[in-house]
Design a protein around this motif. Structure first.
Motif, PDB file in Angstrom:
ATOM      1  N   ASN A 173       0.813  -1.210   0.000  1.00 23.51           N
ATOM      2  CA  ASN A 173       0.000   0.000   0.000  1.00 23.51           C
ATOM      3  C   ASN A 173       0.849   1.263   0.000  1.00 23.51           C
ATOM      4  OD1 ASN A 173      -2.349   1.567   0.116  1.00 23.51           O
ATOM      5  ND2 ASN A 173      -2.326   1.607   2.368  1.00 23.51           N
ATOM      6  N   ASN A 174       1.876   1.305   0.841  1.00 23.66           N
ATOM      7  CA  ASN A 174       2.714   2.495   0.975  1.00 23.66           C
ATOM      8  C   ASN A 174       4.104   2.298   0.368  1.00 23.66           C
ATOM      9  OD1 ASN A 174       3.500   0.612   2.836  1.00 23.66           O
ATOM     10  ND2 ASN A 174       3.753   2.049   4.540  1.00 23.66           N
ATOM     11  N   LYS A 175       4.196   1.411  -0.592  1.00 23.66           N
ATOM     12  CA  LYS A 175       5.489   1.132  -1.250  1.00 23.66           C
ATOM     13  C   LYS A 175       5.494   1.711  -2.660  1.00 23.66           C
ATOM     14  CE  LYS A 175       6.810  -1.508   2.201  1.00 23.66           C
ATOM     15  NZ  LYS A 175       5.534  -1.600   2.958  1.00 23.66           N
ATOM     16  N   GLY A 176       6.678   2.183  -3.052  1.00 27.50           N
ATOM     17  CA  GLY A 176       6.868   2.709  -4.400  1.00 27.50           C
ATOM     18  C   GLY A 176       8.042   2.031  -5.092  1.00 27.50           C
ATOM     19  N   ILE A 177       7.930   1.805  -6.394  1.00 28.58           N
ATOM     20  CA  ILE A 177       8.975   1.163  -7.206  1.00 28.58           C
ATOM     21  C   ILE A 177       9.324   2.086  -8.365  1.00 28.58           C
ATOM     22  CG2 ILE A 177       9.608  -0.824  -8.606  1.00 28.58           C
ATOM     23  CD1 ILE A 177       9.279  -1.546  -5.701  1.00 28.58           C
ATOM     24  N   VAL A 178      10.609   2.382  -8.508  1.00 29.84           N
ATOM     25  CA  VAL A 178      11.116   3.190  -9.622  1.00 29.84           C
ATOM     26  C   VAL A 178      12.103   2.331 -10.402  1.00 29.84           C
ATOM     27  CG1 VAL A 178      12.283   5.309 -10.312  1.00 29.84           C
ATOM     28  CG2 VAL A 178      10.841   5.296  -8.265  1.00 29.84           C
ATOM     29  N   VAL A 179      11.840   2.150 -11.688  1.00 32.43           N
ATOM     30  CA  VAL A 179      12.674   1.316 -12.560  1.00 32.43           C
ATOM     31  C   VAL A 179      13.315   2.185 -13.628  1.00 32.43           C
ATOM     32  CG1 VAL A 179      12.699  -0.599 -14.197  1.00 32.43           C
ATOM     33  CG2 VAL A 179      11.283  -0.743 -12.144  1.00 32.43           C
ATOM     34  N   LEU A 180      14.607   1.982 -13.844  1.00 31.98           N
ATOM     35  CA  LEU A 180      15.345   2.681 -14.904  1.00 31.98           C
ATOM     36  C   LEU A 180      16.021   1.644 -15.781  1.00 31.98           C
ATOM     37  CD1 LEU A 180      16.512   5.250 -16.211  1.00 31.98           C
ATOM     38  CD2 LEU A 180      18.405   5.115 -14.582  1.00 31.98           C
ATOM     39  N   VAL A 181      15.679   1.644 -17.071  1.00 27.39           N
ATOM     40  CA  VAL A 181      16.266   0.735 -18.056  1.00 27.39           C
ATOM     41  C   VAL A 181      17.292   1.531 -18.859  1.00 27.39           C
ATOM     42  CG1 VAL A 181      15.803  -0.884 -19.921  1.00 27.39           C
ATOM     43  CG2 VAL A 181      14.064  -0.493 -18.163  1.00 27.39           C
ATOM     44  N   THR A 182      18.560   1.194 -18.684  1.00 29.54           N
ATOM     45  CA  THR A 182      19.631   2.003 -19.272  1.00 29.54           C
ATOM     46  C   THR A 182      19.722   1.853 -20.779  1.00 29.54           C
ATOM     47  OG1 THR A 182      21.210   0.228 -18.820  1.00 29.54           O
ATOM     48  CG2 THR A 182      20.947   1.921 -17.136  1.00 29.54           C
ATOM     49  N   SER A 183      19.506   0.657 -21.307  1.00 26.19           N
ATOM     50  CA  SER A 183      19.633   0.462 -22.755  1.00 26.19           C
ATOM     51  C   SER A 183      18.504   1.140 -23.525  1.00 26.19           C
ATOM     52  CB  SER A 183      19.668  -1.028 -23.088  1.00 26.19           C
ATOM     53  OG  SER A 183      18.447  -1.649 -22.714  1.00 26.19           O
ATOM     54  N   GLN A 184      17.314   1.148 -22.973  1.00 26.89           N
ATOM     55  CA  GLN A 184      16.173   1.752 -23.642  1.00 26.89           C
ATOM     56  C   GLN A 184      15.979   3.218 -23.274  1.00 26.89           C
ATOM     57  OE1 GLN A 184      12.844  -0.756 -22.692  1.00 26.89           O
ATOM     58  NE2 GLN A 184      13.788  -2.586 -23.551  1.00 26.89           N
ATOM     59  N   LYS A 185      16.770   3.705 -22.298  1.00 33.78           N
ATOM     60  CA  LYS A 185      16.710   5.117 -21.888  1.00 33.78           C
ATOM     61  C   LYS A 185      15.295   5.507 -21.451  1.00 33.78           C
ATOM     62  CE  LYS A 185      20.939   5.301 -23.422  1.00 33.78           C
ATOM     63  NZ  LYS A 185      22.084   5.208 -22.495  1.00 33.78           N
ATOM     64  N   GLU A 186      14.694   4.687 -20.636  1.00 34.87           N
ATOM     65  CA  GLU A 186      13.349   4.962 -20.163  1.00 34.87           C
ATOM     66  C   GLU A 186      13.213   4.481 -18.733  1.00 34.87           C
ATOM     67  OE1 GLU A 186      10.507   2.853 -22.462  1.00 34.87           O
ATOM     68  OE2 GLU A 186      11.100   0.868 -21.717  1.00 34.87           O
ATOM     69  N   GLY A 187      12.155   4.936 -18.079  1.00 31.50           N
ATOM     70  CA  GLY A 187      11.909   4.545 -16.704  1.00 31.50           C
ATOM     71  C   GLY A 187      10.426   4.480 -16.420  1.00 31.50           C
ATOM     72  N   VAL A 214      15.187  11.912 -19.855  1.00 30.16           N
ATOM     73  CA  VAL A 214      16.054  12.982 -20.344  1.00 30.16           C
ATOM     74  C   VAL A 214      17.492  12.779 -19.883  1.00 30.16           C
ATOM     75  CG1 VAL A 214      16.491  15.465 -20.249  1.00 30.16           C
ATOM     76  CG2 VAL A 214      14.158  14.622 -20.511  1.00 30.16           C
ATOM     77  N   LEU A 215      17.649  12.564 -18.589  1.00 36.76           N
ATOM     78  CA  LEU A 215      19.006  12.384 -18.056  1.00 36.76           C
ATOM     79  C   LEU A 215      19.600  11.037 -18.454  1.00 36.76           C
ATOM     80  CD1 LEU A 215      18.399  13.933 -14.521  1.00 36.76           C
ATOM     81  CD2 LEU A 215      19.597  14.968 -16.457  1.00 36.76           C
ATOM     82  N   ALA A 216      18.762  10.026 -18.649  1.00 36.25           N
ATOM     83  CA  ALA A 216      19.283   8.735 -19.099  1.00 36.25           C
ATOM     84  C   ALA A 216      19.786   8.815 -20.531  1.00 36.25           C
ATOM     85  CB  ALA A 216      18.204   7.664 -18.973  1.00 36.25           C
ATOM     86  N   THR A 217      19.110   9.632 -21.346  1.00 37.62           N
ATOM     87  CA  THR A 217      19.585   9.819 -22.717  1.00 37.62           C
ATOM     88  C   THR A 217      20.972  10.436 -22.745  1.00 37.62           C
ATOM     89  OG1 THR A 217      17.303  10.105 -23.459  1.00 37.62           O
ATOM     90  CG2 THR A 217      19.037  10.882 -24.935  1.00 37.62           C
ATOM     91  N   GLU A 218      21.245  11.314 -21.792  1.00 29.11           N
ATOM     92  CA  GLU A 218      22.568  11.914 -21.671  1.00 29.11           C
ATOM     93  C   GLU A 218      23.524  11.043 -20.860  1.00 29.11           C
ATOM     94  OE1 GLU A 218      21.928  15.740 -19.971  1.00 29.11           O
ATOM     95  OE2 GLU A 218      20.727  16.479 -21.662  1.00 29.11           O
ATOM     96  N   GLU A 219      23.061   9.860 -20.459  1.00 29.29           N
ATOM     97  CA  GLU A 219      23.838   8.897 -19.662  1.00 29.29           C
ATOM     98  C   GLU A 219      24.233   9.472 -18.314  1.00 29.29           C
ATOM     99  OE1 GLU A 219      27.070   7.328 -21.894  1.00 29.29           O
ATOM    100  OE2 GLU A 219      25.775   6.293 -23.346  1.00 29.29           O
ATOM    101  N   LYS A 220      23.392  10.313 -17.759  1.00 27.27           N
ATOM    102  CA  LYS A 220      23.571  10.838 -16.400  1.00 27.27           C
ATOM    103  C   LYS A 220      22.657  10.045 -15.470  1.00 27.27           C
ATOM    104  CE  LYS A 220      24.668  15.501 -18.034  1.00 27.27           C
ATOM    105  NZ  LYS A 220      24.273  16.942 -18.005  1.00 27.27           N
ATOM    106  N   TYR A 221      23.008   8.794 -15.251  1.00 21.71           N
ATOM    107  CA  TYR A 221      22.133   7.896 -14.516  1.00 21.71           C
ATOM    108  C   TYR A 221      22.061   8.265 -13.039  1.00 21.71           C
ATOM    109  CZ  TYR A 221      22.841   5.221 -18.791  1.00 21.71           C
ATOM    110  OH  TYR A 221      22.904   4.826 -20.108  1.00 21.71           O
ATOM    111  N   ASN A 222      23.151   8.676 -12.448  1.00 20.94           N
ATOM    112  CA  ASN A 222      23.140   9.065 -11.037  1.00 20.94           C
ATOM    113  C   ASN A 222      22.217  10.260 -10.806  1.00 20.94           C
ATOM    114  OD1 ASN A 222      25.452   7.406  -9.599  1.00 20.94           O
ATOM    115  ND2 ASN A 222      26.249   8.004 -11.599  1.00 20.94           N
TER     116      ASN A 222
END
Length: 295
Positions: A173-187, A214-222
């Motif tokens: 109920n109070n949990k959140g999941i954030v996924v970042l796929v580096t090859s596809q540049k999406e989250g 946006v930042l994944a496209t620039e490879e600024k993953y952090n």
């Protein structure tokens, strides 16, 4: 024998029949025996030599066959390794399912399967998200993967992770999941009903469309992960939205020349080539004419 061995008689000058008889007498037959004894080992040696010479020729095919067997075995092994079908438990697929099977992290809030986050970013995320969990009882987990093979996009994978990690509505109920796929540049961002209501649809859509891609496209993953975390935490705390990056419209200058520039360059090129041809023909003729006129 007495006439042959007599000291006053010489066998060279004694031409009597007795001498011929003595020469071919039976007393000299041991010589033939000695010759026969000499020839016997010769014949025996001739019989032994082919047997000794055949052995290396017989051993050669064995060694050749052994080398051939080893070569065929190595060839079969290489073909099996190169052309055998790859098992479905490859590195990308195994890591993708390992994230699902391992469950949520216990000592941190990050599963960096893609290996793109630094220690500083992980430490900052732990400090920020642990403070949120202690104050608001909301937990947000960040996951980075290189690529997805089991699901079509990051949203389906995020929902799958939420359902696997927190099977019941009360747990998630109070949990959140954030996924970042580096090859596809999406989250993607997903969560339980309480989490979605606390964050709001506006911030969820803005995080998915601005911070992560946006930042994944620039490879600024952090920066993509940490800015998304700050934006979600600010929304839960009711603070103003810090905003996110926007796509930069980079106008690319064309390297192709216009038609006018091409025609101008073509005219200059024609003039230069024509002048060189004239010089190549006229100058030798002028030199030849001057040489002939002097004579």
């Amino acid at each position: 024998m007495e006439t042959i061995l007599y000291p006053h008689s010489s066998p060279l000058f004694n031409l009597k029949p007795s001498s011929s008889k003595a020469l071919f007498s039976p007393s000299n037959q041991p010589k033939s025996n000695s010759l026969s004894l000499i020839t016997r080992p010769v014949t025996s040696n001739l019989k032994k030599q082919p047997s000794e010479s055949v052995k290396p020729f017989l051993s050669l095919p064995k060694s050749w066959l052994s080398h051939a067997h080893h070569g065929l075995a190595a060839l079969a092994l290489s073909l099996a390794l190169n052309f055998c079908p790859v098992s479905p438990t490859n590195s990308a697929l195994a890591s993708e399912f390992d994230v699902l099977n391992d469950g949520p992290p216990q000592e941190s809030y990050v599963v960096d399967d893609a290996g793109v986050l630094s220690r500083v970013t992980k430490s900052d995320l732990k400090r920020l998200l642990s403070d949120l969990e202690s104050r608001k009882n909301f937990r947000i987990n960040f996951i980075t993967v290189r690529k997805l093979t089991s699901k079509a996009d990051a949203f389906e994978y995020a929902d799958q992770v939420l359902e696997r990690w927190y099977p019941t509505v009360e747990e998630g109920n109070n949990k959140g999941i954030v996924v970042l796929v580096t090859s596809q540049k999406e989250g993607a961002v997903t969560g339980g009903p309480a989490f979605v209501q606390a964050v709001g649809d506006t911030i969820l859509d803005a995080t998915v469309s601005e911070n992560l891609p946006v930042l994944a496209t620039e490879e600024k993953y952090n920066e993509a992960v940490f800015s998304s975390a700050k934006r979600l935490v600010a929304a839960i705390d009711g603070l103003p939205d810090p905003g996110g990056p926007s796509f930069k419209e980079n106008k690319r200058e064309s390297n192709f020349k216009s038609r006018e520039e091409t025609d101008e360059k073509r005219g200059q090129f024609t003039f230069v080539v024509g002048g060189l041809l004239v010089i190549a023909f006229v100058v030798p003729m002028a030199q030849y004419y001057a040489y002939v006129s002097k004579k």
